[in-house]
Design an enzyme around this catalytic site. Structure first.
Site, PDB file in Angstrom:
ATOM      1  N   SER A  22       0.810  -1.216   0.000  1.00 60.28           N
ATOM      2  CA  SER A  22       0.000   0.000   0.000  1.00 60.28           C
ATOM      3  C   SER A  22       0.845   1.268   0.000  1.00 60.28           C
ATOM      4  O   SER A  22       1.987   1.272   0.473  1.00 60.28           O
ATOM      5  CB  SER A  22      -0.912  -0.001   1.233  1.00 60.28           C
ATOM      6  OG  SER A  22      -1.617   1.219   1.322  1.00 60.28           O
ATOM      7  N   GLY A  23       0.261   2.345  -0.483  1.00 60.72           N
ATOM      8  CA  GLY A  23       0.878   3.673  -0.386  1.00 60.72           C
ATOM      9  C   GLY A  23       0.553   4.328   0.940  1.00 60.72           C
ATOM     10  O   GLY A  23       0.966   5.466   1.192  1.00 60.72           O
ATOM     11  N   ASP A  24      -0.215   3.645   1.769  1.00 58.22           N
ATOM     12  CA  ASP A  24      -0.525   4.175   3.108  1.00 58.22           C
ATOM     13  C   ASP A  24      -0.458   3.012   4.096  1.00 58.22           C
ATOM     14  O   ASP A  24       0.166   1.999   3.795  1.00 58.22           O
ATOM     15  CB  ASP A  24      -1.891   4.885   3.073  1.00 58.22           C
ATOM     16  CG  ASP A  24      -1.943   6.046   4.045  1.00 58.22           C
ATOM     17  OD1 ASP A  24      -1.628   5.840   5.228  1.00 58.22           O
ATOM     18  OD2 ASP A  24      -2.304   7.167   3.633  1.00 58.22           O
ATOM     19  N   ASP A  25      -1.075   3.154   5.265  1.00 62.14           N
ATOM     20  CA  ASP A  25      -0.969   2.089   6.262  1.00 62.14           C
ATOM     21  C   ASP A  25      -1.575   0.784   5.735  1.00 62.14           C
ATOM     22  O   ASP A  25      -2.644   0.789   5.137  1.00 62.14           O
ATOM     23  CB  ASP A  25      -1.708   2.498   7.539  1.00 62.14           C
ATOM     24  CG  ASP A  25      -1.166   3.804   8.115  1.00 62.14           C
ATOM     25  OD1 ASP A  25       0.070   3.968   8.151  1.00 62.14           O
ATOM     26  OD2 ASP A  25      -1.977   4.659   8.520  1.00 62.14           O
ATOM     27  N   SER A  79       4.912  -1.234   2.941  1.00 65.37           N
ATOM     28  CA  SER A  79       4.352   0.117   2.954  1.00 65.37           C
ATOM     29  C   SER A  79       5.467   1.150   3.198  1.00 65.37           C
ATOM     30  O   SER A  79       5.653   1.623   4.310  1.00 65.37           O
ATOM     31  CB  SER A  79       3.281   0.216   4.055  1.00 65.37           C
ATOM     32  OG  SER A  79       2.877   1.553   4.216  1.00 65.37           O
TER      33      SER A  79
END
Ligand SMILES: *[C@@H]1O[C@H](CO)[C@@H](O)[C@H](O)[C@H]1NC(C)=O
Ligand SMILES: *[C@@H]1O[C@H](CO)[C@@H](O)[C@H](O)[C@H]1NC(C)=O
Ligand SMILES: *[C@@H]1O[C@H](CO)[C@@H](O)[C@H](O)[C@H]1NC(C)=O
Ligand SMILES: *[C@@H]1O[C@H](CO)[C@@H](O)[C@H](O)[C@H]1NC(C)=O
Ligand SMILES: *[C@@H]1O[C@H](CO)[C@@H](O)[C@H](O)[C@H]1NC(C)=O
Ligand SMILES: *[C@@H]1O[C@H](CO)[C@@H](O)[C@H](O)[C@H]1NC(C)=O
Ligand SMILES: *[C@@H]1O[C@H](CO)[C@@H](O)[C@H](O)[C@H]1NC(C)=O
Length: 471
Positions: free
Chosen positions: A253-256, A287
Protein backbone atom coordinates in the site's frame (compact mmCIF):
# COMPACT_ATOMS: atom_id res chain seq x y z
CA UNK A 1 -35.97 4.12 -39.00
CA UNK A 2 -37.13 2.59 -35.71
CA UNK A 3 -37.56 -0.96 -37.00
CA UNK A 4 -33.94 -1.96 -37.68
CA UNK A 5 -32.81 -0.70 -34.26
CA UNK A 6 -35.63 -2.62 -32.60
CA UNK A 7 -34.66 -5.67 -34.63
CA UNK A 8 -31.08 -5.50 -33.31
CA UNK A 9 -32.33 -5.24 -29.73
CA UNK A 10 -34.51 -8.31 -30.15
CA UNK A 11 -31.59 -10.17 -31.68
CA UNK A 12 -29.37 -9.22 -28.74
CA UNK A 13 -32.02 -10.17 -26.22
CA UNK A 14 -32.57 -13.59 -27.72
CA UNK A 15 -29.10 -14.64 -28.75
CA UNK A 16 -26.53 -12.56 -26.93
CA UNK A 17 -27.52 -12.82 -23.27
CA UNK A 18 -28.53 -16.51 -23.20
CA UNK A 19 -25.24 -17.40 -24.91
CA UNK A 20 -23.21 -15.82 -22.11
CA UNK A 21 -25.49 -17.27 -19.48
CA UNK A 22 -25.20 -20.87 -20.61
CA UNK A 23 -21.43 -20.56 -20.96
CA UNK A 24 -20.95 -19.35 -17.40
CA UNK A 25 -23.49 -21.82 -16.04
CA UNK A 26 -21.46 -24.58 -17.66
CA UNK A 27 -18.40 -23.27 -15.81
CA UNK A 28 -20.27 -23.66 -12.57
CA UNK A 29 -21.77 -27.06 -13.19
CA UNK A 30 -18.54 -28.66 -14.38
CA UNK A 31 -16.43 -27.25 -11.55
CA UNK A 32 -17.97 -27.22 -8.12
CA UNK A 33 -16.02 -24.82 -5.91
CA UNK A 34 -15.65 -25.42 -2.20
CA UNK A 35 -15.13 -22.49 0.14
CA UNK A 36 -15.36 -21.64 3.83
CA UNK A 37 -17.98 -19.26 5.18
CA UNK A 38 -19.83 -18.21 8.32
CA UNK A 39 -23.02 -19.50 6.64
CA UNK A 40 -23.86 -21.44 3.48
CA UNK A 41 -26.83 -20.36 1.32
CA UNK A 42 -29.91 -22.14 0.04
CA UNK A 43 -30.48 -19.91 -3.00
CA UNK A 44 -27.94 -19.14 -5.68
CA UNK A 45 -27.88 -17.08 -8.85
CA UNK A 46 -25.29 -15.99 -11.36
CA UNK A 47 -24.75 -12.38 -12.38
CA UNK A 48 -25.48 -13.13 -16.05
CA UNK A 49 -29.05 -14.16 -15.09
CA UNK A 50 -29.65 -10.44 -14.72
CA UNK A 51 -28.38 -9.28 -18.11
CA UNK A 52 -24.79 -8.56 -17.11
CA UNK A 53 -22.13 -8.36 -19.83
CA UNK A 54 -18.54 -9.19 -18.89
CA UNK A 55 -16.77 -7.23 -21.62
CA UNK A 56 -15.17 -4.65 -19.33
CA UNK A 57 -17.03 -1.85 -21.13
CA UNK A 58 -20.74 -2.31 -20.51
CA UNK A 59 -21.98 -0.94 -17.20
CA UNK A 60 -23.45 -3.67 -15.01
CA UNK A 61 -24.61 -1.47 -12.15
CA UNK A 62 -28.26 -2.26 -12.94
CA UNK A 63 -27.55 -5.99 -13.18
CA UNK A 64 -25.86 -6.02 -9.75
CA UNK A 65 -28.73 -4.04 -8.21
CA UNK A 66 -31.39 -6.24 -9.84
CA UNK A 67 -29.60 -9.40 -8.73
CA UNK A 68 -29.22 -8.27 -5.13
CA UNK A 69 -32.79 -7.02 -4.92
CA UNK A 70 -34.12 -10.36 -6.28
CA UNK A 71 -31.88 -12.43 -4.02
CA UNK A 72 -32.76 -10.36 -0.99
CA UNK A 73 -36.42 -11.39 -1.48
CA UNK A 74 -35.43 -15.05 -1.84
CA UNK A 75 -33.21 -14.88 1.26
CA UNK A 76 -36.12 -14.02 3.54
CA UNK A 77 -37.13 -17.70 3.93
CA UNK A 78 -34.12 -18.06 6.24
CA UNK A 79 -31.94 -19.92 3.75
CA UNK A 80 -29.96 -16.91 2.56
CA UNK A 81 -28.80 -16.33 -1.00
CA UNK A 82 -25.59 -16.05 -2.96
CA UNK A 83 -24.65 -14.20 -6.11
CA UNK A 84 -21.85 -15.69 -8.21
CA UNK A 85 -19.73 -13.37 -10.32
CA UNK A 86 -18.37 -15.64 -13.10
CA UNK A 87 -15.13 -15.17 -15.09
CA UNK A 88 -15.18 -11.95 -17.10
CA UNK A 89 -14.66 -8.23 -16.57
CA UNK A 90 -17.72 -6.75 -14.92
CA UNK A 91 -17.69 -2.97 -15.03
CA UNK A 92 -19.96 -1.41 -12.42
CA UNK A 93 -20.66 1.64 -10.32
CA UNK A 94 -21.43 1.52 -6.63
CA UNK A 95 -24.04 -0.95 -5.34
CA UNK A 96 -25.32 -2.00 -1.91
CA UNK A 97 -25.49 -5.49 -0.44
CA UNK A 98 -28.26 -7.10 1.57
CA UNK A 99 -28.47 -9.36 4.66
CA UNK A 100 -28.02 -13.16 4.71
CA UNK A 101 -26.08 -12.79 1.50
CA UNK A 102 -22.87 -14.05 -0.10
CA UNK A 103 -21.11 -12.35 -2.98
CA UNK A 104 -18.83 -14.98 -4.56
CA UNK A 105 -16.23 -13.66 -7.00
CA UNK A 106 -14.87 -16.55 -9.03
CA UNK A 107 -11.24 -16.90 -10.07
CA UNK A 108 -10.94 -15.13 -13.43
CA UNK A 109 -13.71 -12.69 -12.53
CA UNK A 110 -12.88 -9.01 -12.06
CA UNK A 111 -15.34 -6.48 -10.72
CA UNK A 112 -14.11 -3.30 -12.42
CA UNK A 113 -14.97 0.00 -10.73
CA UNK A 114 -16.47 2.61 -13.03
CA UNK A 115 -14.58 5.86 -13.60
CA UNK A 116 -17.84 7.66 -14.33
CA UNK A 117 -18.72 9.76 -11.26
CA UNK A 118 -22.44 9.60 -12.06
CA UNK A 119 -22.22 5.88 -11.21
CA UNK A 120 -21.30 6.78 -7.60
CA UNK A 121 -24.14 8.14 -5.43
CA UNK A 122 -23.15 10.79 -2.91
CA UNK A 123 -23.84 9.92 0.71
CA UNK A 124 -23.59 11.72 4.04
CA UNK A 125 -20.32 11.88 5.98
CA UNK A 126 -19.87 9.42 8.83
CA UNK A 127 -21.35 10.74 12.08
CA UNK A 128 -18.10 10.03 13.97
CA UNK A 129 -16.07 12.11 11.46
CA UNK A 130 -18.44 15.01 10.82
CA UNK A 131 -16.69 15.67 7.53
CA UNK A 132 -15.58 13.73 4.51
CA UNK A 133 -12.03 12.60 5.24
CA UNK A 134 -10.55 13.87 1.95
CA UNK A 135 -11.68 17.39 1.42
CA UNK A 136 -13.56 20.35 2.73
CA UNK A 137 -16.89 19.19 1.29
CA UNK A 138 -19.45 17.45 3.45
CA UNK A 139 -20.38 14.54 1.21
CA UNK A 140 -18.59 11.44 0.05
CA UNK A 141 -18.98 8.95 -2.75
CA UNK A 142 -20.66 5.71 -1.72
CA UNK A 143 -18.16 2.85 -1.77
CA UNK A 144 -18.07 0.39 -4.68
CA UNK A 145 -19.53 -2.42 -2.57
CA UNK A 146 -21.42 -1.01 0.37
CA UNK A 147 -24.15 -1.69 2.87
CA UNK A 148 -25.54 -0.47 6.15
CA UNK A 149 -27.52 -2.07 8.97
CA UNK A 150 -26.91 -5.56 7.59
CA UNK A 151 -26.44 -8.89 9.27
CA UNK A 152 -24.71 -12.04 7.96
CA UNK A 153 -22.80 -10.86 4.88
CA UNK A 154 -20.00 -12.78 3.13
CA UNK A 155 -17.82 -11.34 0.38
CA UNK A 156 -15.55 -14.10 -0.87
CA UNK A 157 -14.30 -16.06 -3.86
CA UNK A 158 -11.49 -18.32 -4.93
CA UNK A 159 -9.25 -15.31 -5.44
CA UNK A 160 -11.47 -13.29 -7.77
CA UNK A 161 -10.53 -9.62 -8.14
CA UNK A 162 -11.99 -6.20 -7.45
CA UNK A 163 -10.15 -3.58 -9.48
CA UNK A 164 -10.78 0.01 -8.36
CA UNK A 165 -9.25 1.55 -11.53
CA UNK A 166 -7.95 4.24 -9.20
CA UNK A 167 -5.87 6.25 -11.67
CA UNK A 168 -8.80 8.58 -12.47
CA UNK A 169 -9.39 9.32 -8.77
CA UNK A 170 -5.69 9.62 -7.84
CA UNK A 171 -5.03 12.16 -10.62
CA UNK A 172 -8.04 14.28 -9.77
CA UNK A 173 -7.24 14.10 -6.03
CA UNK A 174 -3.63 15.22 -6.60
CA UNK A 175 -4.94 18.21 -8.55
CA UNK A 176 -7.24 18.99 -5.57
CA UNK A 177 -10.31 18.86 -7.82
CA UNK A 178 -12.60 16.96 -5.44
CA UNK A 179 -15.07 18.56 -3.05
CA UNK A 180 -16.21 15.07 -2.08
CA UNK A 181 -14.31 12.24 -0.40
CA UNK A 182 -13.17 9.49 -2.77
CA UNK A 183 -14.95 6.12 -2.60
CA UNK A 184 -13.54 3.02 -0.93
CA UNK A 185 -13.79 -0.47 -2.44
CA UNK A 186 -15.74 -2.13 0.38
CA UNK A 187 -17.52 -0.35 3.23
CA UNK A 188 -20.04 -1.82 5.66
CA UNK A 189 -21.72 0.35 8.30
CA UNK A 190 -23.69 -0.68 11.40
CA UNK A 191 -23.46 -4.34 10.40
CA UNK A 192 -22.70 -7.61 12.13
CA UNK A 193 -21.48 -11.12 11.28
CA UNK A 194 -19.32 -10.11 8.34
CA UNK A 195 -16.76 -12.15 6.41
CA UNK A 196 -14.45 -10.83 3.70
CA UNK A 197 -12.07 -13.49 2.39
CA UNK A 198 -10.13 -14.96 -0.54
CA UNK A 199 -10.34 -11.99 -2.86
CA UNK A 200 -7.75 -9.62 -4.33
CA UNK A 201 -8.27 -5.87 -4.30
CA UNK A 202 -6.31 -3.78 -6.77
CA UNK A 203 -5.85 -0.04 -7.32
CA UNK A 204 -8.48 1.34 -4.98
CA UNK A 205 -9.36 5.05 -5.42
CA UNK A 206 -8.66 5.38 -1.66
CA UNK A 207 -9.08 3.00 1.31
CA UNK A 208 -9.70 -0.67 0.45
CA UNK A 209 -11.81 -2.27 3.19
CA UNK A 210 -13.65 -0.17 5.77
CA UNK A 211 -15.90 -1.88 8.34
CA UNK A 212 -17.33 0.89 10.51
CA UNK A 213 -19.67 0.58 13.53
CA UNK A 214 -19.61 -3.21 12.96
CA UNK A 215 -19.23 -6.23 15.18
CA UNK A 216 -18.14 -9.84 14.60
CA UNK A 217 -15.98 -9.25 11.53
CA UNK A 218 -13.58 -11.74 9.89
CA UNK A 219 -11.21 -10.54 7.18
CA UNK A 220 -9.09 -13.45 6.01
CA UNK A 221 -6.76 -14.38 3.13
CA UNK A 222 -7.25 -11.07 1.36
CA UNK A 223 -4.64 -9.60 -1.00
CA UNK A 224 -4.49 -5.83 -1.39
CA UNK A 225 -2.25 -4.32 -4.06
CA UNK A 226 -1.92 -0.56 -4.51
CA UNK A 227 0.95 1.48 -5.96
CA UNK A 228 3.20 2.53 -3.04
CA UNK A 229 3.28 6.09 -4.42
CA UNK A 230 -0.46 6.74 -4.15
CA UNK A 231 -1.80 8.43 -0.99
CA UNK A 232 -4.55 7.07 1.27
CA UNK A 233 -4.74 3.59 -0.24
CA UNK A 234 -4.94 2.04 3.26
CA UNK A 235 -5.46 -1.72 3.19
CA UNK A 236 -7.94 -2.49 5.97
CA UNK A 237 -9.43 0.12 8.34
CA UNK A 238 -11.43 -1.33 11.25
CA UNK A 239 -13.23 1.76 12.56
CA UNK A 240 -15.38 1.78 15.72
CA UNK A 241 -15.77 -2.01 15.40
CA UNK A 242 -15.93 -4.72 18.07
CA UNK A 243 -14.73 -8.32 17.87
CA UNK A 244 -12.72 -8.26 14.63
CA UNK A 245 -10.21 -10.79 13.29
CA UNK A 246 -7.84 -9.92 10.45
CA UNK A 247 -5.63 -12.85 9.44
CA UNK A 248 -3.49 -14.19 6.60
CA UNK A 249 -3.60 -10.98 4.58
CA UNK A 250 -0.98 -9.71 2.13
CA UNK A 251 -0.99 -5.96 1.65
CA UNK A 252 1.09 -3.58 -0.47
CA UNK A 253 0.00 0.00 0.00
CA UNK A 254 0.88 3.67 -0.39
CA UNK A 255 -0.53 4.18 3.11
CA UNK A 256 -0.97 2.09 6.26
CA UNK A 257 -1.50 -1.62 5.60
CA UNK A 258 -3.94 -1.67 8.52
CA UNK A 259 -5.22 1.53 10.14
CA UNK A 260 -7.27 1.12 13.30
CA UNK A 261 -9.63 4.04 13.86
CA UNK A 262 -12.61 5.31 15.88
CA UNK A 263 -13.73 8.76 14.76
CA UNK A 264 -12.32 12.26 14.56
CA UNK A 265 -12.03 14.89 17.30
CA UNK A 266 -15.30 16.39 18.63
CA UNK A 267 -17.40 14.21 16.28
CA UNK A 268 -15.72 10.99 17.38
CA UNK A 269 -15.82 11.96 21.06
CA UNK A 270 -19.56 12.66 20.83
CA UNK A 271 -20.30 9.46 18.89
CA UNK A 272 -18.21 7.54 21.44
CA UNK A 273 -17.89 4.15 19.77
CA UNK A 274 -14.48 2.48 20.34
CA UNK A 275 -12.64 -0.13 18.36
CA UNK A 276 -12.19 -3.00 20.79
CA UNK A 277 -11.37 -6.71 20.70
CA UNK A 278 -9.26 -6.68 17.57
CA UNK A 279 -6.85 -9.44 16.59
CA UNK A 280 -4.43 -9.06 13.68
CA UNK A 281 -2.24 -12.04 12.84
CA UNK A 282 -0.10 -13.43 10.04
CA UNK A 283 -0.02 -10.15 8.16
CA UNK A 284 2.53 -9.53 5.43
CA UNK A 285 2.94 -5.87 4.54
CA UNK A 286 4.96 -3.58 2.30
CA UNK A 287 4.35 0.12 2.95
CA UNK A 288 7.39 2.36 2.32
CA UNK A 289 5.47 5.54 3.18
CA UNK A 290 3.48 4.32 6.20
CA UNK A 291 2.98 1.78 8.93
CA UNK A 292 2.32 -1.94 9.09
CA UNK A 293 -0.37 -1.23 11.67
CA UNK A 294 -1.39 2.34 12.58
CA UNK A 295 -3.48 3.10 15.66
CA UNK A 296 -5.13 6.43 14.80
CA UNK A 297 -4.82 9.12 13.95
CA UNK A 298 -8.62 9.24 14.26
CA UNK A 299 -9.09 7.46 17.62
CA UNK A 300 -11.49 9.79 19.42
CA UNK A 301 -13.96 7.02 20.30
CA UNK A 302 -11.07 5.01 21.80
CA UNK A 303 -9.03 1.97 20.74
CA UNK A 304 -8.54 -0.86 23.23
CA UNK A 305 -7.74 -4.55 23.56
CA UNK A 306 -5.77 -5.01 20.35
CA UNK A 307 -3.52 -8.02 19.68
CA UNK A 308 -1.05 -8.04 16.83
CA UNK A 309 1.16 -11.05 16.13
CA UNK A 310 3.16 -12.86 13.49
CA UNK A 311 3.65 -9.91 11.21
CA UNK A 312 6.25 -9.68 8.45
CA UNK A 313 7.18 -6.21 7.26
CA UNK A 314 9.48 -5.36 4.38
CA UNK A 315 10.42 -1.89 3.16
CA UNK A 316 7.94 -0.28 5.53
CA UNK A 317 8.20 3.07 7.28
CA UNK A 318 7.35 1.79 10.78
CA UNK A 319 5.96 -1.33 12.41
CA UNK A 320 3.16 -0.16 14.70
CA UNK A 321 2.56 3.58 14.79
CA UNK A 322 0.44 5.38 17.34
CA UNK A 323 -0.80 8.66 15.87
CA UNK A 324 -2.81 11.18 17.83
CA UNK A 325 -2.94 14.83 18.91
CA UNK A 326 -4.42 17.18 21.48
CA UNK A 327 -8.03 17.61 20.38
CA UNK A 328 -8.61 13.92 19.69
CA UNK A 329 -9.66 12.91 23.20
CA UNK A 330 -10.34 9.18 23.45
CA UNK A 331 -7.69 6.61 24.28
CA UNK A 332 -5.30 3.99 22.93
CA UNK A 333 -4.85 1.36 25.62
CA UNK A 334 -4.24 -2.34 26.26
CA UNK A 335 -2.31 -2.89 23.06
CA UNK A 336 -0.23 -6.10 22.71
CA UNK A 337 2.13 -7.05 19.90
CA UNK A 338 4.63 -9.87 19.46
CA UNK A 339 6.57 -11.85 16.85
CA UNK A 340 7.15 -9.12 14.30
CA UNK A 341 9.93 -9.65 11.75
CA UNK A 342 11.12 -6.59 9.88
CA UNK A 343 13.52 -5.73 7.10
CA UNK A 344 14.37 -2.27 5.75
CA UNK A 345 12.51 0.05 8.08
CA UNK A 346 12.79 3.77 8.73
CA UNK A 347 11.56 3.28 12.31
CA UNK A 348 10.72 0.22 14.34
CA UNK A 349 8.83 2.02 17.12
CA UNK A 350 7.00 5.25 16.33
CA UNK A 351 4.53 7.27 18.39
CA UNK A 352 3.41 10.74 17.33
CA UNK A 353 1.44 13.04 19.62
CA UNK A 354 1.36 15.91 17.16
CA UNK A 355 -0.76 14.55 14.32
CA UNK A 356 -2.54 17.86 13.96
CA UNK A 357 -5.11 17.30 11.24
CA UNK A 358 -8.48 18.46 12.53
CA UNK A 359 -11.91 18.31 10.89
CA UNK A 360 -12.55 22.00 11.57
CA UNK A 361 -11.91 24.72 14.14
CA UNK A 362 -14.58 23.27 16.44
CA UNK A 363 -12.22 20.80 18.14
CA UNK A 364 -11.32 21.18 21.81
CA UNK A 365 -7.53 21.62 22.17
CA UNK A 366 -7.86 20.45 25.80
CA UNK A 367 -9.32 17.10 24.76
CA UNK A 368 -6.18 15.06 25.49
CA UNK A 369 -5.94 11.44 24.38
CA UNK A 370 -4.97 8.80 26.95
CA UNK A 371 -2.24 6.49 25.66
CA UNK A 372 -1.39 3.73 28.11
CA UNK A 373 -0.46 0.05 28.56
CA UNK A 374 1.32 -0.50 25.24
CA UNK A 375 3.19 -3.85 25.12
CA UNK A 376 5.67 -4.93 22.47
CA UNK A 377 7.81 -8.08 22.60
CA UNK A 378 9.73 -10.71 20.60
CA UNK A 379 10.71 -8.67 17.57
CA UNK A 380 13.62 -8.71 15.18
CA UNK A 381 14.52 -6.06 12.64
CA UNK A 382 17.26 -5.59 10.05
CA UNK A 383 18.47 -2.61 8.04
CA UNK A 384 16.82 -0.03 10.30
CA UNK A 385 17.43 3.74 10.14
CA UNK A 386 16.11 4.63 13.61
CA UNK A 387 15.01 2.29 16.42
CA UNK A 388 12.46 4.47 18.18
CA UNK A 389 10.91 7.91 17.78
CA UNK A 390 8.49 8.26 20.66
CA UNK A 391 6.76 11.57 21.11
CA UNK A 392 4.00 11.96 23.67
CA UNK A 393 2.08 15.16 24.35
CA UNK A 394 3.16 17.95 26.72
CA UNK A 395 1.34 17.48 30.07
CA UNK A 396 -0.16 14.28 28.60
CA UNK A 397 2.63 11.70 28.49
CA UNK A 398 2.12 8.28 26.90
CA UNK A 399 2.44 5.82 29.81
CA UNK A 400 2.87 2.16 30.55
CA UNK A 401 5.05 1.44 27.54
CA UNK A 402 6.73 -1.96 27.81
CA UNK A 403 9.23 -3.29 25.27
CA UNK A 404 10.98 -6.64 25.69
CA UNK A 405 13.22 -9.03 23.73
CA UNK A 406 13.79 -6.88 20.66
CA UNK A 407 16.90 -6.99 18.48
CA UNK A 408 17.41 -4.25 15.93
CA UNK A 409 20.25 -4.35 13.38
CA UNK A 410 21.07 -0.98 11.88
CA UNK A 411 21.41 0.18 8.29
CA UNK A 412 24.68 1.66 6.99
CA UNK A 413 23.06 5.10 6.96
CA UNK A 414 21.49 4.70 10.44
CA UNK A 415 20.85 7.76 12.62
CA UNK A 416 23.42 8.58 15.34
CA UNK A 417 20.63 9.04 17.89
CA UNK A 418 18.75 5.73 17.80
CA UNK A 419 16.07 6.52 20.35
CA UNK A 420 14.45 9.93 20.71
CA UNK A 421 11.85 10.05 23.47
CA UNK A 422 9.78 12.94 24.82
CA UNK A 423 6.75 12.79 27.11
CA UNK A 424 6.72 9.01 27.41
CA UNK A 425 7.12 6.64 30.36
CA UNK A 426 7.72 2.91 30.60
CA UNK A 427 10.25 0.10 30.88
CA UNK A 428 12.29 -2.16 28.64
CA UNK A 429 14.16 -5.43 28.93
CA UNK A 430 16.63 -7.11 26.58
CA UNK A 431 16.28 -4.44 23.88
CA UNK A 432 19.14 -3.59 21.50
CA UNK A 433 20.28 -0.93 20.75
CA UNK A 434 19.92 0.49 24.24
CA UNK A 435 16.66 2.46 24.60
CA UNK A 436 16.27 6.09 25.77
CA UNK A 437 16.47 6.99 29.47
CA UNK A 438 12.68 7.46 29.69
CA UNK A 439 12.35 3.71 29.02
CA UNK A 440 14.91 2.33 31.51
CA UNK A 441 15.91 -1.31 31.79
CA UNK A 442 13.46 -3.06 34.07
CA UNK A 443 14.97 -4.12 37.39
CA UNK A 444 14.14 -7.31 39.33
CA UNK A 445 12.12 -9.46 39.13
CA UNK A 446 13.67 -10.15 35.74
CA UNK A 447 12.17 -13.47 34.77
CA UNK A 448 13.15 -13.64 31.14
CA UNK A 449 9.82 -14.31 29.51
CA UNK A 450 7.44 -12.47 31.80
CA UNK A 451 7.75 -8.93 30.54
CA UNK A 452 5.14 -7.16 28.43
CA UNK A 453 3.08 -10.37 28.47
CA UNK A 454 0.82 -11.12 25.51
CA UNK A 455 -2.66 -12.23 26.66
CA UNK A 456 -3.29 -15.97 26.65
CA UNK A 457 -7.07 -15.76 26.25
CA UNK A 458 -8.75 -15.34 22.84
CA UNK A 459 -11.19 -12.71 21.68
CA UNK A 460 -14.56 -14.34 20.83
CA UNK A 461 -14.26 -14.14 17.02
CA UNK A 462 -11.03 -16.18 17.11
CA UNK A 463 -13.01 -19.26 18.16
CA UNK A 464 -15.53 -19.11 15.30
CA UNK A 465 -15.33 -22.14 12.98
CA UNK A 466 -16.28 -21.58 9.33
CA UNK A 467 -18.54 -24.00 7.47
CA UNK A 468 -17.80 -25.78 4.19
CA UNK A 469 -19.94 -24.30 1.43
CA UNK A 470 -20.16 -24.75 -2.34
CA UNK A 471 -21.06 -22.91 -5.49
C1 LIG B 1 -26.38 2.36 0.19
O1 LIG B 1 -25.62 2.32 1.39
C2 LIG B 1 -25.21 3.59 1.85
C3 LIG B 1 -24.33 3.38 3.05
O2 LIG B 1 -23.56 2.26 2.94
C4 LIG B 1 -26.40 4.43 2.17
O3 LIG B 1 -25.99 5.71 2.59
C5 LIG B 1 -27.27 4.56 0.92
O4 LIG B 1 -28.45 5.24 1.24
C6 LIG B 1 -27.63 3.18 0.38
N1 LIG B 1 -28.33 3.32 -0.89
C7 LIG B 1 -29.43 2.68 -1.17
C8 LIG B 1 -30.02 2.92 -2.53
O5 LIG B 1 -29.96 1.92 -0.36
C1 LIG C 1 -28.68 1.97 11.05
O1 LIG C 1 -28.44 1.77 12.43
C2 LIG C 1 -28.07 2.97 13.11
C3 LIG C 1 -27.66 2.61 14.52
O2 LIG C 1 -28.58 1.75 15.11
C4 LIG C 1 -29.23 3.95 13.06
O3 LIG C 1 -28.87 5.15 13.71
C5 LIG C 1 -29.55 4.23 11.60
O4 LIG C 1 -30.68 5.06 11.50
C6 LIG C 1 -29.81 2.96 10.83
N1 LIG C 1 -29.91 3.26 9.40
C7 LIG C 1 -30.83 2.73 8.63
C8 LIG C 1 -30.78 3.12 7.19
O5 LIG C 1 -31.68 1.96 9.04
C1 LIG D 1 -8.65 -19.19 0.63
O1 LIG D 1 -7.28 -18.90 0.96
C2 LIG D 1 -6.67 -19.88 1.78
C3 LIG D 1 -5.31 -19.37 2.16
O2 LIG D 1 -4.61 -18.90 1.04
C4 LIG D 1 -6.65 -21.22 1.04
O3 LIG D 1 -6.13 -22.21 1.87
C5 LIG D 1 -8.08 -21.60 0.64
O4 LIG D 1 -8.05 -22.76 -0.14
C6 LIG D 1 -8.71 -20.48 -0.16
N1 LIG D 1 -10.10 -20.79 -0.47
C7 LIG D 1 -10.59 -20.68 -1.70
C8 LIG D 1 -12.04 -21.01 -1.87
O5 LIG D 1 -9.93 -20.34 -2.63
C1 LIG E 1 -4.46 -14.02 -5.81
O1 LIG E 1 -4.24 -13.19 -6.94
C2 LIG E 1 -3.24 -12.19 -6.74
C3 LIG E 1 -3.24 -11.29 -7.94
O2 LIG E 1 -3.22 -12.02 -9.11
C4 LIG E 1 -1.92 -12.87 -6.50
O3 LIG E 1 -0.90 -11.90 -6.30
C5 LIG E 1 -2.05 -13.75 -5.27
O4 LIG E 1 -0.84 -14.45 -5.07
C6 LIG E 1 -3.19 -14.74 -5.44
N1 LIG E 1 -3.40 -15.42 -4.17
C7 LIG E 1 -3.59 -16.70 -4.08
C8 LIG E 1 -3.77 -17.26 -2.71
O5 LIG E 1 -3.61 -17.44 -5.06
C1 LIG F 1 18.68 -1.18 3.41
O1 LIG F 1 17.83 -0.06 3.39
C2 LIG F 1 18.12 0.89 2.37
C3 LIG F 1 17.15 2.05 2.57
O2 LIG F 1 17.33 2.62 3.82
C4 LIG F 1 17.97 0.25 1.02
O3 LIG F 1 18.30 1.17 0.00
C5 LIG F 1 18.88 -0.97 0.92
O4 LIG F 1 18.63 -1.64 -0.28
C6 LIG F 1 18.60 -1.93 2.08
N1 LIG F 1 19.58 -2.99 2.07
C7 LIG F 1 19.25 -4.28 2.10
C8 LIG F 1 20.39 -5.23 2.15
O5 LIG F 1 18.11 -4.67 2.09
C1 LIG G 1 12.71 -13.45 21.69
O1 LIG G 1 12.20 -13.12 20.42
C2 LIG G 1 12.50 -14.06 19.40
C3 LIG G 1 11.91 -13.53 18.09
O2 LIG G 1 12.55 -12.35 17.72
C4 LIG G 1 11.91 -15.42 19.75
O3 LIG G 1 12.29 -16.37 18.78
C5 LIG G 1 12.38 -15.85 21.12
O4 LIG G 1 11.70 -17.03 21.49
C6 LIG G 1 12.08 -14.76 22.14
N1 LIG G 1 12.61 -15.13 23.44
C7 LIG G 1 11.84 -15.31 24.51
C8 LIG G 1 12.57 -15.67 25.77
O5 LIG G 1 10.64 -15.19 24.49
C1 LIG H 1 13.85 14.48 19.08
O1 LIG H 1 12.44 14.75 19.09
C2 LIG H 1 12.16 16.10 19.32
C3 LIG H 1 10.66 16.24 19.51
O2 LIG H 1 9.97 15.72 18.39
C4 LIG H 1 12.69 16.94 18.16
O3 LIG H 1 12.40 18.30 18.37
C5 LIG H 1 14.20 16.72 18.04
O4 LIG H 1 14.68 17.37 16.90
C6 LIG H 1 14.52 15.24 17.95
N1 LIG H 1 15.96 15.05 18.03
C7 LIG H 1 16.63 14.22 17.22
C8 LIG H 1 18.11 14.14 17.46
O5 LIG H 1 16.09 13.57 16.33
Amino acid sequence: MIRPVFGILVFLAIFHFPAIESQSQRNLVTSKIEFSALRCRKHSAILTDFGAVGDGKTSNTKAFKKAISKLSQMATDGGGAQLVVPPGKWLTGSFNLTSHFTLFIQQGATILASQDESEWPVIAPLPSYGKGRDGTGAGRFNSLISGSNLTDVVITGNNGTINGQGQYWWDKFKKKQFKLTRPYLIELLFSKNIQISNITLIDSPSWNIHPVYCKNVIIKSVTVLAPVTVPNTDGINPDSCANTLIEDCYIVSGDDCIAVKSGWDQYGIKFGMPTKQLSIRRLTCISPKSAGVALGSEMSGGIKDVRIEEVTLTNTESAIRIKTAAGRGGYVKNIFARRITMKTMKYVFWMSGDYNQHPDEGYDPKAFPEVTNINYRDMKAENVTMSGSLDGIDKDPFKGICISNVTIALADNAKKVQWNCTNVAGVTSRVKPEPCSLLPEKKAPMKNDEDCVFPSDLIPIESVVLKKCFV
